[in-house]
Design a protein around this motif. Structure first.
Motif, PDB file in Angstrom:
ATOM      1  N   UNK A  33     -33.916  17.910 -36.562  1.00  0.00           N
ATOM      2  CA  UNK A  33     -33.486  16.812 -35.702  1.00  0.00           C
ATOM      3  C   UNK A  33     -32.448  17.272 -34.691  1.00  0.00           C
ATOM      4  N   UNK A  34     -32.495  16.703 -33.512  1.00  0.00           N
ATOM      5  CA  UNK A  34     -31.500  16.975 -32.489  1.00  0.00           C
ATOM      6  C   UNK A  34     -31.756  18.241 -31.696  1.00  0.00           C
ATOM      7  N   UNK A  35     -32.995  18.749 -31.702  1.00  0.00           N
ATOM      8  CA  UNK A  35     -33.274  19.996 -30.976  1.00  0.00           C
ATOM      9  C   UNK A  35     -34.402  19.792 -29.989  1.00  0.00           C
ATOM     10  N   UNK A  36     -34.328  18.755 -29.168  1.00  0.00           N
ATOM     11  CA  UNK A  36     -35.349  18.525 -28.175  1.00  0.00           C
ATOM     12  C   UNK A  36     -35.171  19.472 -26.994  1.00  0.00           C
ATOM     13  N   UNK A  37     -36.178  20.299 -26.719  1.00  0.00           N
ATOM     14  CA  UNK A  37     -36.097  21.255 -25.626  1.00  0.00           C
ATOM     15  C   UNK A  37     -37.052  20.920 -24.502  1.00  0.00           C
ATOM     16  N   UNK A  38     -37.803  19.860 -24.597  1.00  0.00           N
ATOM     17  CA  UNK A  38     -38.771  19.512 -23.570  1.00  0.00           C
ATOM     18  C   UNK A  38     -40.060  20.297 -23.736  1.00  0.00           C
ATOM     19  N   UNK A  39     -40.987  20.084 -22.843  1.00  0.00           N
ATOM     20  CA  UNK A  39     -42.316  20.683 -22.940  1.00  0.00           C
ATOM     21  C   UNK A  39     -42.273  22.208 -22.878  1.00  0.00           C
ATOM     22  N   UNK A  40     -41.618  22.753 -21.880  1.00  0.00           N
ATOM     23  CA  UNK A  40     -41.562  24.205 -21.713  1.00  0.00           C
ATOM     24  C   UNK A  40     -40.740  24.842 -22.835  1.00  0.00           C
ATOM     25  N   UNK A  41     -39.641  24.223 -23.204  1.00  0.00           N
ATOM     26  CA  UNK A  41     -38.798  24.744 -24.285  1.00  0.00           C
ATOM     27  C   UNK A  41     -39.530  24.752 -25.618  1.00  0.00           C
ATOM     28  N   UNK A  42     -40.235  23.650 -25.920  1.00  0.00           N
ATOM     29  CA  UNK A  42     -41.016  23.594 -27.153  1.00  0.00           C
ATOM     30  C   UNK A  42     -42.106  24.657 -27.159  1.00  0.00           C
ATOM     31  N   UNK A  43     -42.726  24.873 -26.018  1.00  0.00           N
ATOM     32  CA  UNK A  43     -43.761  25.895 -25.905  1.00  0.00           C
ATOM     33  C   UNK A  43     -43.180  27.273 -26.167  1.00  0.00           C
ATOM     34  N   UNK A  44     -42.036  27.571 -25.577  1.00  0.00           N
ATOM     35  CA  UNK A  44     -41.413  28.878 -25.786  1.00  0.00           C
ATOM     36  C   UNK A  44     -40.968  29.058 -27.231  1.00  0.00           C
ATOM     37  N   UNK A  45     -40.354  28.035 -27.814  1.00  0.00           N
ATOM     38  CA  UNK A  45     -39.927  28.098 -29.209  1.00  0.00           C
ATOM     39  C   UNK A  45     -41.136  28.311 -30.114  1.00  0.00           C
ATOM     40  N   UNK A  46     -42.225  27.613 -29.840  1.00  0.00           N
ATOM     41  CA  UNK A  46     -43.426  27.741 -30.664  1.00  0.00           C
ATOM     42  C   UNK A  46     -44.078  29.107 -30.550  1.00  0.00           C
ATOM     43  N   UNK A  47     -44.159  29.662 -29.349  1.00  0.00           N
ATOM     44  CA  UNK A  47     -44.780  30.977 -29.170  1.00  0.00           C
ATOM     45  C   UNK A  47     -43.919  32.061 -29.821  1.00  0.00           C
ATOM     46  N   UNK A  48     -42.610  32.005 -29.613  1.00  0.00           N
ATOM     47  CA  UNK A  48     -41.723  32.966 -30.267  1.00  0.00           C
ATOM     48  C   UNK A  48     -41.775  32.778 -31.783  1.00  0.00           C
TER      49      UNK A  48
END
Length: 101
Positions: A27-42
């Motif tokens: 909770x509390x770690x919203x990074x937006x579309x691009x941020x979520x994509x980068x976090x997920x790929x890493x």
């Protein structure tokens, strides 16, 4: 190494879903579309390396890839939260102590 457009699309889809799931769990770690994509790929790289090192094999397919990437993204987000400090229990504890003293 040749990567087809379909492979790239699947990697991006898995990363996006895994980053979004990890953001919902932590909770509390919203990074937006691009941020979520980068976090997920890493996170997919982290999960793809770490889980076999621990002897954990979840299978093959898109669902197991999403689970691997989500576990890696969770680890990444927790490490980021520890390094950054954030609004975790330590910061709340420090604020509570400073207001009392």
């Amino acid at each position: 190494m040749y990567m087809s457009g379909e492979s790239l699309l699947i990697i991006l889809l898995v990363g996006l879903v895994a980053g979004w799931l990890a953001g919902q769990i932590v909770q509390g770690t919203g990074f937006g579309l691009i941020g979520d994509l980068m976090i997920g790929v890493i996170g997919a790289f982290i999960g793809g390396w770490l889980l076999p090192q621990l002897g954990i094999q979840l299978g093959s397919g898109i669902v197991s890839a999403i689970i691997d990437a989500t576990i890696g993204a969770l680890i990444l987000l927790l490490i980021m939260r520890l390094v950054r400090g954030g609004t975790g229990w330590r910061a709340r504890l420090r604020r509570g102590w400073s207001s009392r003293w």
